[in-house]
Enzyme design. Structure first.
Site, PDB file in Angstrom:
ATOM      1  N   ARG A  34      31.375 -18.331  -5.309  1.00  7.05           N
ATOM      2  CA  ARG A  34      31.364 -17.110  -6.130  1.00  7.05           C
ATOM      3  C   ARG A  34      31.673 -17.433  -7.592  1.00  7.05           C
ATOM      4  O   ARG A  34      31.127 -16.795  -8.497  1.00  7.05           O
ATOM      5  CB  ARG A  34      32.361 -16.080  -5.584  1.00  7.05           C
ATOM      6  CG  ARG A  34      31.825 -15.360  -4.353  1.00  7.05           C
ATOM      7  CD  ARG A  34      32.787 -14.288  -3.874  1.00  7.05           C
ATOM      8  NE  ARG A  34      32.204 -13.543  -2.766  1.00  7.05           N
ATOM      9  CZ  ARG A  34      32.840 -12.599  -2.083  1.00  7.05           C
ATOM     10  NH1 ARG A  34      34.097 -12.295  -2.373  1.00  7.05           N
ATOM     11  NH2 ARG A  34      32.234 -11.956  -1.103  1.00  7.05           N
ATOM     12  N   LYS A 195      35.795  -8.205  15.782  1.00  2.61           N
ATOM     13  CA  LYS A 195      35.988  -6.847  16.291  1.00  2.61           C
ATOM     14  C   LYS A 195      34.759  -5.955  16.195  1.00  2.61           C
ATOM     15  O   LYS A 195      34.126  -5.872  15.156  1.00  2.61           O
ATOM     16  CB  LYS A 195      37.124  -6.185  15.505  1.00  2.61           C
ATOM     17  CG  LYS A 195      38.465  -6.828  15.762  1.00  2.61           C
ATOM     18  CD  LYS A 195      39.495  -6.096  14.952  1.00  2.61           C
ATOM     19  CE  LYS A 195      40.900  -6.515  15.355  1.00  2.61           C
ATOM     20  NZ  LYS A 195      41.890  -5.828  14.533  1.00  2.61           N
ATOM     21  N   GLY A 352      31.424 -14.333   3.859  1.00  6.30           N
ATOM     22  CA  GLY A 352      32.180 -15.566   3.615  1.00  6.30           C
ATOM     23  C   GLY A 352      32.197 -16.499   4.811  1.00  6.30           C
ATOM     24  O   GLY A 352      31.869 -17.684   4.711  1.00  6.30           O
ATOM     25  N   GLY A 375      30.582  -7.495   3.068  1.00  7.93           N
ATOM     26  CA  GLY A 375      30.491  -6.057   3.322  1.00  7.93           C
ATOM     27  C   GLY A 375      29.354  -5.397   2.562  1.00  7.93           C
ATOM     28  O   GLY A 375      28.609  -4.582   3.110  1.00  7.93           O
TER      29      GLY A 375
HETATM   30  C1  3PG Z   1      34.409  -9.252  -0.349  1.00 13.20           C
HETATM   31  O1  3PG Z   1      34.966 -10.354  -0.265  1.00 13.20           O
HETATM   32  O2  3PG Z   1      33.667  -8.814   0.540  1.00 13.20           O
HETATM   33  C2  3PG Z   1      34.568  -8.482  -1.610  1.00 13.20           C
HETATM   34  O3  3PG Z   1      35.302  -9.212  -2.533  1.00 13.20           O
HETATM   35  C3  3PG Z   1      35.151  -7.111  -1.379  1.00 13.20           C
HETATM   36  O4  3PG Z   1      36.485  -7.187  -0.962  1.00 13.20           O
HETATM   37  P1  3PG Z   1      37.165  -5.927  -0.268  1.00 13.20           P
HETATM   38  O5  3PG Z   1      36.574  -5.824   1.096  1.00 13.20           O
HETATM   39  O6  3PG Z   1      38.646  -6.240  -0.251  1.00 13.20           O
HETATM   40  O7  3PG Z   1      36.844  -4.726  -1.095  1.00 13.20           O
END
Ligand code: 3PG
Length: 394
Positions: A34, A195, A352, A375
């Site tokens: 990133r 999960k 990730g 996400g």
């Molecule tokens: C991630 O790693 O998916 C983003 O940085 C968002 O992080 P968060 O889910 O804590 O908002």
């Protein structure tokens, strides 16, 4: 939306919202993907004479100052990636931020402390957004992977300053749009992870869009349990059994098949090198847990991928971080990479864990595209509007 090419940035204070929420080990970023991919935007802006002020979150400090969640080590890693100093302000706003910014010359780069140390960030507080906006003249959003959050620094700033998408934001949207805008069928999704409860909505929405969802990881145990199998000591959300059955039934009504493991690798403990054996899904011993998928499942997944034209992947098949329970993930990743290289499959992955798993399998370079987002990647694939992107479009 506008890109940084459309902005006049020379001599201006440019607030760049990056997502530098990177994995850390021993106080240092353990994966700089990133950071490296955000560096491009920062370099471009600095080269054009902007004062580049980087904003990011790190972790989930919930509005409190959590010293372990400081961005300082990330600022140091960014300096290395850029090959220039990165000044660091010990607060996102206030005197320290103002002093650091006031000292900047054109082409300088600075980073402000973790924006989530202020609870107003996640509340998308208008007054906080005004305070942030006052620190800059122009706003660049390069945080595609946080674009699913409507926060002050990801959304509200775009309504307060001339705004544009950074290079990484642009690259992610172009790549995902190009690969998955009108995907060639059949489309397979691999969805793994611990999960089911965290991926319920995703599974429901995806089942309307893809032809099969191959379930991996701990989640698969909940589906097996829901189908009446004894899962022993395996990770399993027994209270989600009804929800899992509903997902399977609904998916079928959309013509989407939910694909579950046929066999599993089980062990008595979650540990690298733990004694293990392959069992059928009906034969998980009461004192053992599933840590990977078995050879019959691997063969089934390989055969299925060979029939597909498009693959979206989020989440590993097993406990890939501990050997030998990485075999299922490795084999599936390598199969996808092979098919992509052969030109029969278009493969896109995000998240990730997933990116780490594909890299571990030596398959990452052959995927068509790898997103920095987890996400946000899933929400984009589901067809949801990402507030961070929508704000740039308005
Ligand atoms: C991630 O790693 O998916 C983003 O940085 C968002 O992080 P968060 O889910 O804590 O908002």
């Amino acid at each position: 939306f506008k890109t940084i090419d459309d902005l006049d940035v020379a001599g201006k204070r440019v607030l760049v919202r990056a997502d530098l929420n990177v994995p850390m080990a021993d106080g240092k970023p353990s994966d700089t993907t990133r950071i490296d991919r955000s560096a491009q935007t920062i370099k471009d802006l600095a080269a054009r004479g902007a004062k580049v002020i980087i904003l990011s979150h790190f972790g989930r400090p919930k509005g409190k100052v959590v010293p372990e969640m400081t961005l300082k080590p990330v600022a140091d890693a960014m300096a290395q990636a850029l090959g220039c100093p990165v000044a660091f302000a010990t607060d996102t706003i206030g005197d320290s931020a103002k002093a650091v910014i006031a000292a900047m010359k054109d082409g300088d780069v600075a980073m402000l402390e973790n924006v989530r140390f202020h609870g107003e960030e996640e509340k998308n507080d208008p007054a906080f957004a005004d305070t942030l906006a006052a620190l800059g003249d122009v706003y660049v959003n390069d945080a595609f992977s946080t674009a699913h959050r409507a926060h002050a620094s990801t959304e509200a700033l775009a309504y307060r300053l001339p705004a544009a998408a950074g290079r990484l934001m642009q690259a992610e949207l172009e790549a995902l749009g190009g690969a998955l805008g009108t995907p060639q069928k059949p489309v397979a999704a691999v969805v793994g992870g611990a999960k089911v409860s965290t991926k319920m909505e995703v599974l429901g929405n995806l089942s309307k869009k893809v032809d099969m969802i191959i379930i991996g990881g701990g989640m698969a145990n909940t589906f097996l349990f829901a189908n009446g199998h004894d899962v022993g000591k395996s990770l399993c959300e027994k209270d989600m059994a009804d929800a899992a059955r509903k997902i399977v039934a609904e998916a079928a009504s959309f013509g989407c098949e939910i694909v579950l493991p046929l066999d599993l690798v089980v062990a008595a403990e979650f540990a690298a090198g733990a004694a293990n054996k392959v069992v059928g899904i009906d034969a998980i011993p009461a004192d053992m847990m599933a840590l990977d998928v078995g050879p019959a499942t691997i063969k089934d997944v390989e055969d299925r991928l060979a029939t597909c034209k498009t693959l979206v992947w989020n989440g590993p098949f097993g406990a890939f971080e501990i050997e030998p329970f990485d075999k299922g993930t490795n084999a599936a990743a390598q199969a996808a990479a092979r098919l992509t290289k052969a030109g029969t499959l278009l493969s896109v992955a995000g998240g990730g864990d997933t990116v780490a798993a594909l890299a571990h399998a030596g398959a990452a370079d052959d995927f068509t595209y790898i997103s920095t987002a987890g996400g946000a990647f899933l929400e984009w694939i589901e067809g949801k509007t990402l507030p961070g992107v929508a704000a740039l479009e308005k």
